[in-house]
Design an enzyme around this catalytic site. Structure first.
Site, PDB file in Angstrom:
ATOM      1  N   CYS A   1       0.839  -1.205   0.000  1.00 18.74           N
ATOM      2  CA  CYS A   1       0.000   0.000   0.000  1.00 18.74           C
ATOM      3  C   CYS A   1       0.877   1.260   0.000  1.00 18.74           C
ATOM      4  O   CYS A   1       1.668   1.462  -0.917  1.00 18.74           O
ATOM      5  CB  CYS A   1      -0.946  -0.069   1.201  1.00 18.74           C
ATOM      6  SG  CYS A   1      -2.136   1.263   1.276  1.00 18.74           S
TER       7      CYS A   1
ATOM      8  N   ASP B   1     -10.208  -4.017  -4.888  1.00 11.62           N
ATOM      9  CA  ASP B   1      -9.618  -3.126  -3.883  1.00 11.62           C
ATOM     10  C   ASP B   1     -10.464  -1.865  -3.710  1.00 11.62           C
ATOM     11  O   ASP B   1     -10.674  -1.119  -4.662  1.00 11.62           O
ATOM     12  CB  ASP B   1      -8.189  -2.745  -4.330  1.00 11.62           C
ATOM     13  CG  ASP B   1      -7.342  -2.259  -3.188  1.00 11.62           C
ATOM     14  OD1 ASP B   1      -7.891  -1.614  -2.287  1.00 11.62           O
ATOM     15  OD2 ASP B   1      -6.126  -2.518  -3.201  1.00 11.62           O
TER      16      ASP B   1
ATOM     17  N   HIS C   1      -8.344  -5.387  -0.822  1.00 10.84           N
ATOM     18  CA  HIS C   1      -7.076  -4.805  -0.351  1.00 10.84           C
ATOM     19  C   HIS C   1      -6.446  -5.641   0.770  1.00 10.84           C
ATOM     20  O   HIS C   1      -5.251  -5.907   0.749  1.00 10.84           O
ATOM     21  CB  HIS C   1      -7.343  -3.386   0.153  1.00 10.84           C
ATOM     22  CG  HIS C   1      -6.121  -2.567   0.364  1.00 10.84           C
ATOM     23  ND1 HIS C   1      -5.418  -1.997  -0.662  1.00 10.84           N
ATOM     24  CD2 HIS C   1      -5.464  -2.223   1.496  1.00 10.84           C
ATOM     25  CE1 HIS C   1      -4.384  -1.319  -0.175  1.00 10.84           C
ATOM     26  NE2 HIS C   1      -4.395  -1.448   1.140  1.00 10.84           N
TER      27      HIS C   1
END
Lengths: 379, 190
Positions: free
Chosen positions: A171, A324, A353
């Site tokens: 991320c 996501d 995610h």
């Protein structure tokens, strides 16, 4: 009626009393619970769920054996105990995001990203970011990338007596790993990123939408660091009913299922274990990456250096999730278009995610492929 | 449509009137700044200005809050309508209730996600958040005045020091790295 008849009749009655009709127990099982019973059962479940949630903080996470190599004000560098005798030559340095805690990568043994890499024969290190204090208000990406990550890279290289390592970011950590690789490519052998934020204008998530009109300069001036409460408020807008309400209803329904409860609690603990984000770093994140989209334009400045993604030539693995809701796949994918690497791969998976890194799906479908790609470039 | 225009005009008119009142009071509060009352009048005028600014910020917050809740309320109505359309006509059995729950979650999730990803929401949320920050900033300014009166360092002053410390740390880091690089070069040369 004779005496014999009477006796046999008596016997029959006794037998009937001793042996109730065979169909009765089945009827009892099949019987629908009454409203009162259902209310009582729901109440019991509610009480149990309340007890469970009150102990959520005590659930064990991040249990894969490791040692803390260095500990500074801003971070801890963890080195995981090897699980196989022979490990790959190139160590992996995992760069976690600045949002929530890094143990999501080692949530529980059967869903641990770290453990899977170890079992595949990698030597794994992890940067575990500590919560910034009010004094860290002006700490920026320059500090994170050119100071903290670089310090950790140096320690890993020295410890393993190698010249290069694999940088593996998740991320926001993926974005920082990308920035680092662009500026310090001589120390990076492979870059493997999971759901990085690259092209802010192609992010169609709630976060990106809110970022468009956020006055982050004023925010830095007034609030300093971005506090956990602001992040919780933001989380409430992400899948507000499926995550916010339905998951608790599911907990009620599965309150007697130990495995379900364990999984639920670990994820819940992680979700609400939210440290603040350094004010200046957050300002840059929203203003430079989302609003001005400087990273993908190769105009982002860290200190006096420009982050030019086109200079990246190392092998690149970009792992993204189709579902996501925190970083759109369209936002991560352009990394493969802007770098100059000839050896580059985009892996897409049909998950979310968090599912991408901490799920059985990830263990069975994502990690074997990631491990294979890394192993081929780590000897 | 006409009703919306009227409401907007009314809001603008109200805002204009409130601004006029604030401006009027601001001018009345300007005391002479000469002679022995200099310090008092300086502080008084500054406080008065801050309170006027705070009042304006609160009016602004109220207006933005109204717009925000109007959006949320409209989304709620849409979600309820959609739930009714998708859920069973009668709630007689346990299954009916379960289907109702599913329909409600789906409808609310879709409606509110659409809202949160809309440009209108982003704009109004940005304004609302901005007005909250304006209030905090004004309150901080009032508190800072008090700190100054007590000869205590203010937050802005501490902020400047923090900025300097971070800059210094970076300079030390760069110097350390350049010394290390030179030492490495020297070692290679030997």
């Amino acid at each position: 009626m004779t005496k014999q008849d009477l006796q046999s009749d008596q016997k029959k009655k006794e037998q009937e009393n001793i042996q109730p009709p065979q169909s009765q127990p089945e009827e009892q099982i099949k019987r629908e619970p009454t409203l009162a019973e259902e209310i009582l059962e729901s109440y019991r479940k509610l009480e149990k769920a309340r007890d469970i949630l009150s102990t959520a903080g005590n659930v064990g996470v991040g249990e894969t054996p490791h040692e803390v190599l260095i500990e500074k004000r801003a971070y801890r560098l963890l080195h995981y105990q090897q699980m196989v005798s022979k490990t790959s030559r190139t160590p992996i340095l995992v760069v976690y995001a600045l949002i929530n805690k890094s143990y999501v990568l080692d949530l529980q043994p059967d869903k641990s990203w770290i453990r899977s890499l170890l079992s595949q024969g990698f030597d794994v290190y992890l940067i575990d970011w500590k919560a910034p204090t009010a004094a860290d208000k002006y700490v920026s990406f320059d500090d994170y990338v050119n100071c903290y990550i670089d310090d950790c890279v140096e320690v890993v290289l020295k410890k393993n007596k190698v010249e290069k390592l694999t940088l593996h970011g998740y991320c926001m950590g993926g974005t920082m790993s990308t920035m680092y690789t662009s500026l310090h490519q001589d120390k990076v052998r492979n870059l493997a990123v999971i759901a990085p934020v690259i092209d802010g204008h192609k992010d169609f998530t709630v976060i990106a939408n809110l970022a468009k009109n956020m006055d982050v300069d004023k925010m830095l001036q007034v609030m300093g660091n971005l506090q956990s409460e602001q992040l919780y408020a933001l989380y409430l807008t992400l899948k507000p009913f499926k995550q916010g309400i339905n998951k608790y209803l599911n907990l009620l329904q599965n309150v007697n299922n130990e495995q379900f409860v364990g999984n639920f609690l670990r994820l819940e603990k992680w979700l609400y274990d939210t440290p603040p984000i350094a004010g200046e770093t957050f300002r840059q994140w929203i203003s430079d990456i989302y609003q001005k989209n400087l990273l993908v334009k190769n105009e982002l400045k860290l200190g006096d250096k420009i982050v030019d993604l086109s200079t990246i030539k190392v092998p690149l693995l970009n792992i993204i999730a189709d579902e996501d809701h925190l970083v759109s796949p369209q936002c991560s994918a352009p990394l493969n278009d802007v770098v100059s690497s000839t050896d580059k791969r985009l892996m897409r998976f049909h998950t979310g995610h968090v599912g991408l890194i901490a799920s059985l799906y990830s263990q069975n479908n994502v990690l074997p492929k990631v491990g294979q790609w890394l192993m081929a470039r780590s000897q | 449509m006409v009703e919306n225009d009227n409401a907007d005009n009314m809001q603008e008119f109200m805002q204009e009137q409130v601004n006029k009142v604030f401006e009027l009071w601001s001018s009345k509060l300007k005391l002479p700044t000469i002679g022995p009352t200099y310090a008092f009048s300086k502080d008084f005028s500054s406080f008065a200005n801050d309170f006027v600014t705070l009042g304006k910020a609160m009016v602004e917050l109220k207006s933005n809050m109204d717009s925000y809740w109007s959006l949320m309320s409209a989304a709620y109505t849409r979600a309820m309508r959609s739930t009714i359309e998708q859920s069973p006509m009668q709630l007689a059995t346990k299954e009916d209730f379960e289907n109702y729950r599913r329909a409600a979650i789906e409808a609310f999730e879709d409606t509110f996600t659409d809202l949160f990803t809309s440009s209108e929401y982003s704009e109004i949320y940005g304004k609302l958040f901005g007005s909250q920050l304006n209030i905090s900033r004004t309150v901080q300014s009032i508190v800072e005045q008090n700190f100054k009166m007590l000869n205590l360092p203010t937050r802005s002053e501490v902020d400047d020091i923090l900025k300097d410390i971070v800059e210094l740390k970076r300079t030390v880091r760069d110097m350390k790295r350049s010394v290390e690089a030179r030492n490495d070069q020297a070692r290679f040369a030997i």
